[in-house]
Design an enzyme around this catalytic site. Structure first.
Site, mmCIF file in Angstrom:
data_model
loop_
_atom_site.group_PDB
_atom_site.id
_atom_site.type_symbol
_atom_site.label_atom_id
_atom_site.label_comp_id
_atom_site.label_asym_id
_atom_site.label_seq_id
_atom_site.Cartn_x
_atom_site.Cartn_y
_atom_site.Cartn_z
ATOM 1 N N GLU A 27 0.826 -1.210 0.000
ATOM 2 C CA GLU A 27 0.000 0.000 0.000
ATOM 3 C C GLU A 27 0.863 1.263 0.000
ATOM 4 O O GLU A 27 0.943 1.976 0.991
ATOM 5 C CB GLU A 27 -1.001 -0.003 1.156
ATOM 6 C CG GLU A 27 -0.477 -0.500 2.482
ATOM 7 C CD GLU A 27 -1.572 -0.740 3.513
ATOM 8 O OE1 GLU A 27 -1.316 -0.526 4.706
ATOM 9 O OE2 GLU A 27 -2.684 -1.127 3.132
ATOM 10 N N GLY B 56 2.154 5.069 -0.782
ATOM 11 C CA GLY B 56 1.557 6.393 -0.907
ATOM 12 C C GLY B 56 2.556 7.355 -1.521
ATOM 13 O O GLY B 56 2.475 7.747 -2.684
ATOM 14 N N CYS C 29 3.636 34.248 10.467
ATOM 15 C CA CYS C 29 4.176 35.065 11.541
ATOM 16 C C CYS C 29 5.016 34.235 12.482
ATOM 17 O O CYS C 29 4.748 34.152 13.690
ATOM 18 C CB CYS C 29 3.041 35.720 12.305
ATOM 19 S SG CYS C 29 2.144 36.821 11.245
#
Ligand code: LLP
Length: 401
Positions: A258, A260, A326
């Protein structure tokens, strides 16, 4: 550049042919069983549809990702639901959408699945005690892991017995050792642990798995020096080493993957526009772009590095690329960028197709970027529009006053 003009920046750009090619490479190279795409890497609806279209299943880790697969047109039967704590609602939603397989992560979850009348396949996530991966935050199978059921403590064996007693459709065992792996070594080590557990549990209970799932984890090259195997080579080496483990009652057991990151990351780049260039008193050339940790939190979270490209003129000189949040959100410190780089120029950051858009936030009320997909003929199509201020306040505007 053309895309930056047309769609604005920051912009996630995905290559549909590259993504599809990588799915097909896995599907073609892995002969021991099925391959599913891990949606967490990038769960844009377009992306999930490409993965399914190339014959991959889809791994989801929440009801949101499951809904994404559903809306992308992927049948529930081709989805596998993960998660180390699935809520009751999630399990109910998964049952409702006909999810083909659920990965149980704890003993309590097994009881809950039986109570909920879970009908489709169950696989057990096991903790094989293999330490691996590109950093502590993405290592998922060491002895201190929160994931899966420990073989060492006896929880795994107990889980098998309970599944059989409760009449759940136990389909096999699963593990995922970590992410950003450079070769098949750690996954192979885990496969050995799973196979020997399967044999022990088999002789103790008579149960033999139909499937062993080895998870994802193959890395990509973000910067020179990171040289992971290509998916085809990874599949070839891993299957050659795993095949001999499938003997006796494990003969014919399917082995699943699997991936990704190794599918999605190299298929994407991010475009930023340079807003400010200034020099600090220590002589650092700060290049400030119109995004930041809200569109790519990986440098801040993991110290992740990326390759940054510009077609400005001049010899390469050191620069620190920061975002406009910021705080000191160093995006890409220690980068080499042309001396002629100017405010207003576009920077291209490579290999951002995985864990960027999916991990984006609205910190400082930034709007999340648009995603465009490039087709084979070079034309571009918007697959997710840029967020608007209205999107940003939808959840609260009727409530605040
Ligand atoms: N299967 C399971 C059960 C997983 O937990 C994962 C990733 C995968 C498959 C896919 O792994 P991949 O092939 O992408 O390595 N946010 C982090 C990565 C977290 C990975 C979590 N699990 C990052 O940005 O590096």
């Amino acid at each position: 550049l053309r895309l930056a003009e047309e769609f604005g920046t920051p912009l996630y750009v995905l290559s549909e042919p590259e993504f599809r090619r990588r799915c097909a490479e896995y599907a073609r190279s892995w002969a021991l069983g099925g391959v599913s795409y891990a949606a967490k890497a990038n769960s844009s609806l377009a992306v999930l549809a490409w993965a399914a279209d190339e014959g991959l299943g889809v791994d989801v880790a929440s009801v949101g990702e499951l809904e994404a697969a559903h809306r992308a047109g992927v049948p529930g039967s081709r989805c596998r639901l993960h998660g180390n704590f699935k809520t009751t609602d999630e399990v109910a939603a998964a049952a409702g959408l006909g999810v083909g397989e659920i990965v149980a992560d704890s003993l309590g979850e097994i009881e809950a699945l039986a109570k909920a009348g879970w009908q489709s396949r169950v696989v057990l996530r096991l903790a094989p005690d293999v330490e691996a991966g590109g950093g502590s935050k993405i290592s998922t199978a060491g002895t201190d892991t929160k994931f899966g059921m420990s073989i060492a403590t006896g929880d795994a064996a107990q889980a098998v017995r309970r599944c059989l007693e409760l009449g759940l459709r136990l389909h096999g065992y699963h593990c995922h050792v970590g992410s950003m792996l450079m070769d098949e070594g750690p996954v192979l080590a885990a496969a050995r642990v799973l196979a020997s557990f399967a044999a022990e549990a088999g002789s103790a209970t008579g149960y033999w798995p139909e499937s062993l799932n080895l998870g994802g984890g193959l890395g990509v090259s973000y910067v020179p020096g990171q040289e992971p195997l290509a998916p085809a080579d990874y599949c070839a080496k891993l299957s050659a080493a795993v095949r001999p483990l499938l003997t006796g009652r494990l003969e014919g057991t399917s082995v699943e993957l699997e991936p990704g990151r190794s599918v999605a990351a190299p298929s994407g780049v991010t475009l930023y526009r340079v807003g400010v260039i200034k020099r600090s008193s220590a002589g650092v050339r700060h290049v400030i772009v119109d995004g930041g940790m809200s569109d790519n939190p990986r440098p801040a979270l993991y110290g992740a590095q990326y390759s940054v490209v510009s077609d400005a003129a001049g010899p390469p000189e050191p620069a620190t690329v920061s975002g406009r949040h910021c705080e000191t959100d160093l995006l890409f410190p220690g980068t080499m960028l042309p001396s002629g780089l100017r405010e207003g120029d576009v920077l291209q950051v490579l290999c951002t197709g995985a864990y960027n858009a999916g991990m984006a936030s609205n910190y400082n009320r930034f709007l999340r970027p648009a995603s465009v997909a490039l087709r084979g003929d070079g034309s571009a199509r918007l697959v997710e529009r840029r967020e608007t201020l209205d999107d940003l306040f939808r959840r609260e505007e009727a409530l605040a006053r």
